[in-house]
Design an enzyme around this catalytic site. Structure first.
Site, PDB file in Angstrom:
ATOM      1  N   HIS A  72       0.761  -1.580  -0.580  1.00  0.00           N
ATOM      2  CA  HIS A  72      -0.184  -0.441   0.269  1.00  0.00           C
ATOM      3  C   HIS A  72       0.775   1.147  -0.070  1.00  0.00           C
ATOM      4  O   HIS A  72       2.045   0.957   0.853  1.00  0.00           O
ATOM      5  CB  HIS A  72      -1.028  -0.498   1.169  1.00  0.00           C
ATOM      6  CG  HIS A  72      -0.022   0.237   2.993  1.00  0.00           C
ATOM      7  ND1 HIS A  72       0.033   0.856   3.399  1.00  0.00           N
ATOM      8  CD2 HIS A  72      -0.466  -1.085   3.304  1.00  0.00           C
ATOM      9  CE1 HIS A  72       0.224   0.377   4.281  1.00  0.00           C
ATOM     10  NE2 HIS A  72       0.775  -0.666   4.828  1.00  0.00           N
ATOM     11  N   ASP A  73       0.148   2.366  -0.177  1.00  0.00           N
ATOM     12  CA  ASP A  73       1.066   3.489  -0.657  1.00  0.00           C
ATOM     13  C   ASP A  73       2.041   3.641  -1.472  1.00  0.00           C
ATOM     14  O   ASP A  73       2.997   4.176  -1.192  1.00  0.00           O
ATOM     15  CB  ASP A  73       1.152   4.173   1.051  1.00  0.00           C
ATOM     16  CG  ASP A  73      -0.361   4.336   1.227  1.00  0.00           C
ATOM     17  OD1 ASP A  73      -1.289   5.015   0.944  1.00  0.00           O
ATOM     18  OD2 ASP A  73      -0.004   3.258   2.442  1.00  0.00           O
ATOM     19  N   GLY A 131       4.707  -1.442   2.634  1.00  0.00           N
ATOM     20  CA  GLY A 131       4.235  -0.196   1.821  1.00  0.00           C
ATOM     21  C   GLY A 131       5.495   1.335   2.015  1.00  0.00           C
ATOM     22  O   GLY A 131       6.269   0.518   3.037  1.00  0.00           O
TER      23      GLY A 131
END
Length: 258
Positions: free
Chosen positions: A119-120, A137
């Site tokens: 994520h991100d 992430g």
């Protein structure tokens, strides 16, 4: 061509000449650009946007919920650019509310089988991410980076443009632009000379990058002193980019040499 066994939510938006293979599932609020090819057994989750001319191979899972224990109270997203090749069984996460809510992948990337991108993350353009690389992430990977297979990358790490990472390495620190690194623990091996030549950089440009790396890695200077020395050099695009990269580093630079 949409295979009759594919399941596509009525609120998904598909561009012109999109192919969707057998048993693939496309959720609501997915946007797929023109001329994309989605092979069999692919799952594309909600809030995912693909640009044009992407090819997604068998069994990939695109736009999965972020792998975190923190509940997401607002929608999160995955944005993928154009001309990417995403091979078998790749998993790509959406962002988190804490991290800005968006995972971003640029253009002309080759993401090989069994890669996970957390994520991100922000992935640039023209990168090659080899098989079974695991990216945690909030990782940032700049343009024209090559990452060897079976490499884990710690969260919040940054890898600068035209860097090359050897297979089976463990990345827990930031890798400066144009560097060749390998090993676990990670070691700086020198300039990514082959990558710079393939990029078409002139001998004068390569000489300037070599001087920057000499100051950072070969003269035994503390990082603060090395940065001060770089500031004293005539201004150039390569110095600006390197100094900007160092300024954004939060994990510390990989400066250990063999």
């Amino acid at each position: 061509m949409i295979h009759p066994t594919a399941i596509i939510h009525p609120h998904a938006k598909l561009g012109q000449n999109v192919e969707v293979g057998p048993f693939s599932i496309i959720d609501e609020d997915v946007v797929i650009g023109d001329h994309c090819r989605i092979e069999s057994h692919v799952r594309i989750h909600c809030n995912t946007t693909l640009g044009q001319n992407n090819h997604i191979y068998h069994g990939a899972v695109i736009g999965i919920e972020p792998i975190t224990t923190i509940p997401q109270t607002e929608p999160t997203y995955l944005t993928i650019g154009d001309h990417n090749v995403i091979r078998e069984h790749v998993t790509l996460s959406r962002g988190t509310n804490k991290g800005g809510s968006n995972t971003t992948i640029g253009n002309h990337n080759l993401i090989m089988l069994y890669v996970h991108i957390g994520h991100d993350c922000i992935i640039g353009n023209h990168t090659t991410i080899t098989g079974s690389v695991k990216i945690a992430g909030h990782v940032e990977i700049e343009d024209h980076v090559v990452i060897g297979g079976l490499t884990p990358i710690h969260q919040y790490c940054k890898i600068g443009r035209y860097a090359m990472v050897g297979g089976g390495s463990g990345i827990s620190q930031d890798v400066v632009p144009f560097a060749l690194v390998s090993g676990n623990p990670l070691r700086y091996l020198g300039l990514n000379v082959v990558g710079l030549r393939r990029a078409g950089l002139s001998s004068i440009e390569r000489k300037e990058i070599k001087r920057i790396h000499s100051i950072l890695f070969r003269q035994g200077l503390p990082l603060q002193k090395a940065v001060e020395t770089l500031h004293e050099l005539p201004d150039s695009e390569f110095i600006k980019h390197t100094l900007s990269f160092i300024d954004k580093s939060t994990r510390g630079l990989c400066r250990k040499s063999e």
